[in-house]
Design an enzyme around this catalytic site. Structure first.
Site, short mmCIF file in Angstrom:
data_model
loop_
_atom_site.label_atom_id
_atom_site.label_comp_id
_atom_site.label_asym_id
_atom_site.label_seq_id
_atom_site.Cartn_x
_atom_site.Cartn_y
_atom_site.Cartn_z
N CYS B 179 0.85 -1.20 0.00
CA CYS B 179 0.00 0.00 0.00
C CYS B 179 0.89 1.24 0.00
O CYS B 179 0.61 2.24 -0.66
CB CYS B 179 -0.89 0.04 1.23
N HIS B 183 1.03 5.05 -1.43
CA HIS B 183 0.40 5.91 -0.41
C HIS B 183 1.31 6.14 0.79
O HIS B 183 0.83 6.31 1.91
CB HIS B 183 -0.93 5.30 0.05
N ARG B 227 -13.41 -0.29 -1.67
CA ARG B 227 -12.20 0.49 -1.94
C ARG B 227 -10.94 -0.32 -1.66
O ARG B 227 -9.98 -0.32 -2.42
CB ARG B 227 -12.23 1.78 -1.12
N CYS B 231 -8.10 -1.66 -4.32
CA CYS B 231 -6.69 -1.34 -4.13
C CYS B 231 -5.83 -2.59 -4.29
O CYS B 231 -4.80 -2.55 -4.95
CB CYS B 231 -6.45 -0.74 -2.74
#
Lengths: 203, 270
Positions: B179, B183, B227, B231
């Site tokens: 992730c 991010h 969501r 991802c």
């Protein structure tokens, strides 16, 4: 007395630091177990994808900043595993490369096997007229023009696309050749997109 | 009068969101934020709020019960303010649950629905909206304008945050993504899409505010369960289980990182 207190304080701080590191390691192990329990294969996205290779494990453990000697060792391993084209030519068709650079498809559970692009514009600026580019990686506009159109630079571009981790071990960039995402001809086409004097990247 | 007040409020919120998102803006983002400000005055998400409220109050399922005895953490039937305090630890199951997971738990235990049936088709597409998505939209709306306050008082809540952090940084898959690859840094973009840095307190609310959201792409209502799923698809991972520990841990990590910011209710997404 003061020194002893200080020493005790330092020891306590070191101990607390070690405890936190041990905790981090324990949570990393738990994370690996939990995802393997919670996930399932779908389409081409098989469960073996959750197994970390050594490089992924090291980059996770050191938050993408491993000690220099370890980074060097892993980069050398990745470098040695790069397969250069048998015909010794690095350049393909830049027009085919342009299509691959635009395509963000490939390797997800909603993609078919082998139908991958290079996702280049997701992270890099390339041809100046394409304004929808990402910024996770550096701008590659004028890649060949800036560096010179030499065979050495063609080879560098080819290798960098094949396995960026051979140059920066915890790079965000996928290892397109190493992972089997792109084949030799596709990497040649992308190399030409970066290195052909007629490519819009170099105009 | 009320309409103009709401419009002003929506504009304020959009400006706040735009400021929150990033110091530097690009024209595409600015245009979208203006559009969002207009849309928030009449957000289609309200349709799902209404539907969710009906589903909450109606006796349904094999046990012919409503969800009005569902405990979302503040006691049976208390909906107001519950969403901004989730995920949290639930003593009755001995684990931490996020909002949608808890709702599904109530649908199973109180109404007798089958988890496996719900998990077969958990995401919206076309004209189809799964019931938990409508219900979580209703529940979320009852925390509108409240401060995000995801609890960390129970040891399992703190352990879940730590686990979420570890999963957030777990690099794997054919493209070596975690992730954090997208991010974990400030001011980055994929194409023209801005990437919030969810490890930072000032940007983490972008993982919470605006969800559940009406997504203009496809015109459907989506929750955070979707969501997270999408991802992982883009991360080139296999598929995470719906309402699984992995998702709860990630939502705990990002939720706690968002604490203190005001939740504005169900939102609008590109």
């Amino acid at each position: 007395m003061k020194t002893m207190l200080l020493a005790t304080g330092v020891a306590a701080a070191v101990f607390a630091g070690c405890a936190a590191m041990n905790d981090d390691a324990a949570y990393r192990r738990e994370a690996a177990e939990v995802v393997k329990r919670d996930f399932h294969a779908r389409g081409i996205a098989t469960m073996d994808r959750l197994n970390q290779d050594e490089l992924q494990r090291v980059c996770t453990e050191y938050d993408d900043n491993p000690p220099a000697d370890l980074a060097k060792k892993l980069e050398a391993q990745q470098f040695a595993a790069i397969k250069l084209p048998a015909d010794g030519k690095f350049m393909g068709d830049w027009k085919a490369g342009a299509k691959l650079a635009e395509s963000g498809r490939g390797m997800t559970w909603s993609d078919k096997k082998g139908a991958a692009g290079g996702s280049c514009y997701n992270c890099h600026q390339l041809a100046p007229q394409q304004t929808a580019f990402g910024t996770v990686g550096p701008s590659l506009t004028g890649f060949g023009k800036k560096r010179g159109f030499s065979t050495e630079n063609q080879q560098y571009a080819y290798m960098r696309i094949y396995n960026s981790k051979a140059f920066a071990v915890c790079s965000a960039m996928p290892r397109f050749g190493h992972s089997g995402t792109l084949d030799e001809q596709q990497i040649k086409d992308l190399t030409a997109y970066l290195m052909d004097p007629n490519s819009p990247v170099n105009k | 009068m009320q309409k103009s007040f709401r419009a002003a409020l929506a504009t304020c919120c959009a400006v706040a969101a735009a400021t929150l998102a990033h110091a530097q803006t690009d024209p595409t983002t600015e245009d979208f934020e203006k559009f969002r400000a207009v849309m928030e005055d009449a957000n289609p998400a309200e349709l799902w709020e209404v539907k969710g409220e009906q589903l909450w109050k109606t006796r349904r399922g094999p046990k012919n019960a409503s969800l009005e005895q569902c405990d979302l953490g503040l006691g049976p039937g208390v909906v107001k303010g519950a969403y901004v305090q989730l995920p949290r630890y639930f003593a009755d199951v001995g684990t931490v649950m996020d909002a949608e997971r808890r709702i599904v738990h109530c649908m199973v235990t109180l109404q007798g629905f089958s988890f496996e049936e719900i998990a077969k088709r958990p995401f919206s597409s076309g004209n189809y909206t799964p019931d938990p998505v409508s219900i979580v939209t209703f529940v979320a709306a009852q925390s509108r304008d409240m401060k995000i306050a995801v609890p960390q008082s129970h040891p399992k809540e703190r352990a879940t945050w730590e686990l979420g952090k570890a999963i957030f940084h777990y690099r794997a898959g054919p493209w070596d993504f975690s992730c954090a690859t997208c991010h974990g840094e400030d001011g980055k973009r994929i194409r023209t899409q801005n990437l919030p840095n969810f490890t930072k307190h000032d940007q983490a609310p972008r993982s919470f505010i605006g969800w559940p959201g009406y997504r203009m792409t496809g015109g459907v209502m989506h929750s955070l369960q979707w969501r997270m799923n999408d991802c992982f698809r883009q991360q080139r991972f296999p598929e995470p289980g719906y309402a699984s520990d992995t998702i709860t841990a990630l939502l705990t990590y990002m939720g706690v990182n968002s604490n203190g910011f005001v939740y504005k209710g169900p939102g609008i997404k590109r």
